[in-house]
Design a protein around this motif. Structure first.
Motif, PDB file in Angstrom:
ATOM      1  N   HIS A   1      -7.882   2.399  11.964  1.00 27.69           N
ATOM      2  CA  HIS A   1      -7.390   1.747  10.739  1.00 27.69           C
ATOM      3  C   HIS A   1      -5.919   1.400  10.879  1.00 27.69           C
ATOM      4  O   HIS A   1      -5.191   2.040  11.623  1.00 27.69           O
TER       5      HIS A   1
ATOM      6  N   ILE B   1      -4.651   4.149   0.961  1.00 28.82           N
ATOM      7  CA  ILE B   1      -4.404   4.841   2.243  1.00 28.82           C
ATOM      8  C   ILE B   1      -5.036   6.233   2.221  1.00 28.82           C
ATOM      9  O   ILE B   1      -5.696   6.643   3.186  1.00 28.82           O
ATOM     10  N   ARG B   2      -4.882   6.950   1.108  1.00 28.33           N
ATOM     11  CA  ARG B   2      -5.474   8.290   1.020  1.00 28.33           C
ATOM     12  C   ARG B   2      -7.004   8.232   1.089  1.00 28.33           C
ATOM     13  O   ARG B   2      -7.638   9.081   1.714  1.00 28.33           O
TER      14      ARG B   2
ATOM     15  N   PRO C   1       0.810  -1.226   0.000  1.00 26.35           N
ATOM     16  CA  PRO C   1       0.000   0.000   0.000  1.00 26.35           C
ATOM     17  C   PRO C   1       0.843   1.276   0.000  1.00 26.35           C
ATOM     18  O   PRO C   1       0.311   2.347  -0.294  1.00 26.35           O
ATOM     19  N   ALA C   2       2.140   1.166   0.303  1.00 22.90           N
ATOM     20  CA  ALA C   2       2.990   2.361   0.385  1.00 22.90           C
ATOM     21  C   ALA C   2       3.437   2.873  -0.975  1.00 22.90           C
ATOM     22  O   ALA C   2       3.931   3.995  -1.077  1.00 22.90           O
ATOM     23  N   PHE C   3       3.323   2.055  -2.027  1.00 19.28           N
ATOM     24  CA  PHE C   3       3.847   2.443  -3.340  1.00 19.28           C
ATOM     25  C   PHE C   3       2.746   2.660  -4.366  1.00 19.28           C
ATOM     26  O   PHE C   3       2.081   1.702  -4.771  1.00 19.28           O
ATOM     27  N   TYR C   4       2.549   3.878  -4.820  1.00 16.07           N
ATOM     28  CA  TYR C   4       1.677   4.188  -5.948  1.00 16.07           C
ATOM     29  C   TYR C   4       0.319   3.506  -5.838  1.00 16.07           C
ATOM     30  O   TYR C   4      -0.153   2.853  -6.767  1.00 16.07           O
ATOM     31  N   ASP C   5      -0.290   3.662  -4.684  1.00 17.91           N
ATOM     32  CA  ASP C   5      -1.629   3.128  -4.480  1.00 17.91           C
ATOM     33  C   ASP C   5      -2.432   4.163  -3.704  1.00 17.91           C
ATOM     34  O   ASP C   5      -1.901   4.858  -2.841  1.00 17.91           O
TER      35      ASP C   5
ATOM     36  N   VAL D   1      -2.366  -0.518   8.564  1.00 17.54           N
ATOM     37  CA  VAL D   1      -1.788  -0.829   7.249  1.00 17.54           C
ATOM     38  C   VAL D   1      -0.803  -1.979   7.426  1.00 17.54           C
ATOM     39  O   VAL D   1       0.022  -1.954   8.346  1.00 17.54           O
TER      40      VAL D   1
END
Lengths: 262, 262
Positions: A146, A127-128, A120-124, A148
Motif C-alpha cells: 500500500h 490509513i488506519r 490522508p495525514a489529517f483527521y482521516d 499514500v
C-alpha cells in the motif's frame, strides 16, 4: 485477491487541487471504494465521480463501489477516552465491511483505491483502516502493498485563499478539533487551526480572548467558496449566519478556521 | 509596471508534487523571481528551472530572474524577540531588493511569479514580502493583484512516505521549529512536527522522554529520499549519521520530522 491498495489525497473537491502524482495514481486503480454515509452520500459520491471523470483517461476502465458505512455512535461526549473508544469501535466495523467487499472483487481487479478529501495525514481514518486490512491479510500469508499520496488539505486552502501564512515568524502552528478547542486554547500555542468543528466552538473564546482574529472558510477552492475574516468577537455572528445559510442551501457544510492572537 | 503577483507552492522538488492549479498558474507567469542565496543557489535554482521546464509549454515565453538575497544576520540566538527582529530586518531588505528588480521589468512583463518550496503557508516569508510590496505600490496609487496557490509541504510528504497520519484519533498536531522544540515540548501538544531544524534538536529530548517515536525524512518525494523511524532514543544516532553523510554528498540537506509520544 488484490495486490495493492492506494490511498490518494484529492484536495477539497476541485479537480485542479490534485497533484500530478495523484492523477497518475488514479489512472492505476481498478476499483475505488467510497463510503456510503447516507444522506450526504449523493453529493460526496458525485464529487468523487466528477474528479475521476475529470482526470482518468476515457479508455482506462475502473469501477466506483459504494460501501455502506457502519453507523457511528454519538461522539458529542467531551471525554477523550470515550471518544477514542467510539472511533476505534467504528473503525473495527469499517475494517470488517471493507474486507468483505475487497475479498469478493474479481480476479482482474488488482488495485484498490481510496479517495480521501484533503490529505490522508489529517483527521482521516483511511490509513488506519488500510493498516488493519493489510495486517489481517498478512496473518493469512497474503501480502498486499500500500502507498499514500498527499493531497492539499483544508487548512492549506484556507491560508491560500485568505493569502496568509498559518504561522507567524518563527512561531508554532497548532492544529486541533472543535471538540478540544475551548479546553485546550492558549495563546502560547501559536496560530491555531480548527478542524472537525460542527458548532463553531470558537464562539466560546470571544469574550475571554477579545483580541483574537478569525480567518474562516467553507467549500474552499470551489465555486461555492465562502470566506470571512476579522476580530473573532466582531465577526462570529456573521460567520454563524453565513454558515447556517450555506448548510441550508447545500444540505451540508465543510469548513475550517484559523485563530490568531494579536 | 506589473499588474499581478502569483505566489505558487511547488512541493519539495519533484514536478509531480505540483497541483493542476499550480501548473496552470506557472503558465501565466512572465517573470519568475528566484532568490540567489549564494552557494546553495545553483542546486535550488536548477531545481526550479527543472520544474518550469517540466510543466510550462515550450511555446510559452518566460524568464527566470535571480535576485541577490540580502545577507541574513546570525539567527542562532534562542531569544524569540531578537530572532523576530532579525527576520523582520532581513525581510525589509528583501522587499527593497525585489521592488527594485520588479520596477525595472519590461512593459510586456505583467505577471511576476514566486516559486515557493512546499506550501507558502508554512514557514516561508514570500507572502509577507509580497504584502509589503503591494502595500508600497498602493501608496503611490498603483494597485497590484496577488494570489496564493497551495503546495504539498514537507510534513505532508513525511506522513505520506511513512504511511502515517500526522495526528492520532481526535488529537492535535503541533508544528514548530527546531529553535523552539526543546523549550516547548510537552506530550500534551499531541504529535509534534519539527521544521527548520538544522541540528536535530530532538536529540535533547531522548533522555527525558524515552518513549518518544521519531519519524524522520529528507529530500522527501525525490529519488534521493531518506526515511528513518523508530524510538527516538534508539535511532537518533543513525539519523545523525545518515543526515551528515547526505549533507556531505549533496552539499545541503532539507529534512523534517514527527515526534509521537507513546
Amino acid at each position: 485477491m488484490i495486490s495493492r491498495v492506494r490511498i490518494i489525497g484529492i484536495g477539497m473537491g476541485n479537480p485542479t487541487h490534485l497533484t500530478g502524482e495523484a492523477v497518475a495514481a488514479l489512472g492505476t486503480v481498478d476499483v475505488f471504494l467510497v463510503a456510503d454515509k447516507g444522506e450526504r452520500a449523493s453529493d460526496l459520491v458525485t464529487a468523487r465521480q466528477a474528479i475521476c471523470d475529470a482526470v482518468i483517461p476515457a479508455d482506462r476502465p475502473y469501477r466506483l463501489v459504494e460501501v455502506p458505512d457502519p453507523k457511528r455512535g454519538p461522539d458529542a461526549e467531551r471525554d477523550s477516552a470515550a471518544y477514542g473508544d467510539g472511533v476505534r469501535d467504528w473503525h473495527a466495523a469499517r475494517v470488517a465491511t471493507y474486507a468483505e467487499v475487497i475479498e469478493s472483487l474479481g480476479d482482474a481487479e488488482q488495485t484498490v483505491g481510496f479517495l480521501v478529501w484533503g490529505d490522508p495525514a489529517f483527521y482521516d481514518s483511511t490509513i488506519r483502516i488500510v493498516d488493519a486490512l493489510v495486517a489481517r491479510w498478512a496473518t493469512s500469508g497474503h501480502y498486499v502493498d500500500h502507498d499514500v499520496i498527499a493531497g492539499i488539505s483544508a487548512p492549506q486552502l484556507l491560508a491560500a485563499r485568505h493569502r496568509i501564512t498559518l504561522n507567524r515568524i518563527g512561531s508554532p502552528v497548532h492544529i486541533t478539533t472543535g471538540r478540544r478547542l475551548v479546553e485546550e486554547y492558549d495563546p502560547g500555542l501559536g496560530d491555531v487551526v480548527v478542524m472537525l468543528d460542527g458548532h463553531l466552538a470558537c464562539a466560546a473564546l470571544a469574550e475571554r480572548h477579545p483580541g483574537l482574529e478569525l480567518f474562516w472558510g467553507a467549500y474552499l477552492g470551489t465555486p461555492d467558496e465562502l470566506l470571512v475574516s476579522g476580530r473573532l468577537h466582531d465577526v462570529i455572528e456573521q460567520v454563524r449566519q453565513v454558515r447556517a445559510a450555506a448548510r441550508e442551501r447545500h444540505g451540508w457544510v465543510m469548513d475550517t478556521y484559523l485563530l490568531r492572537s494579536p
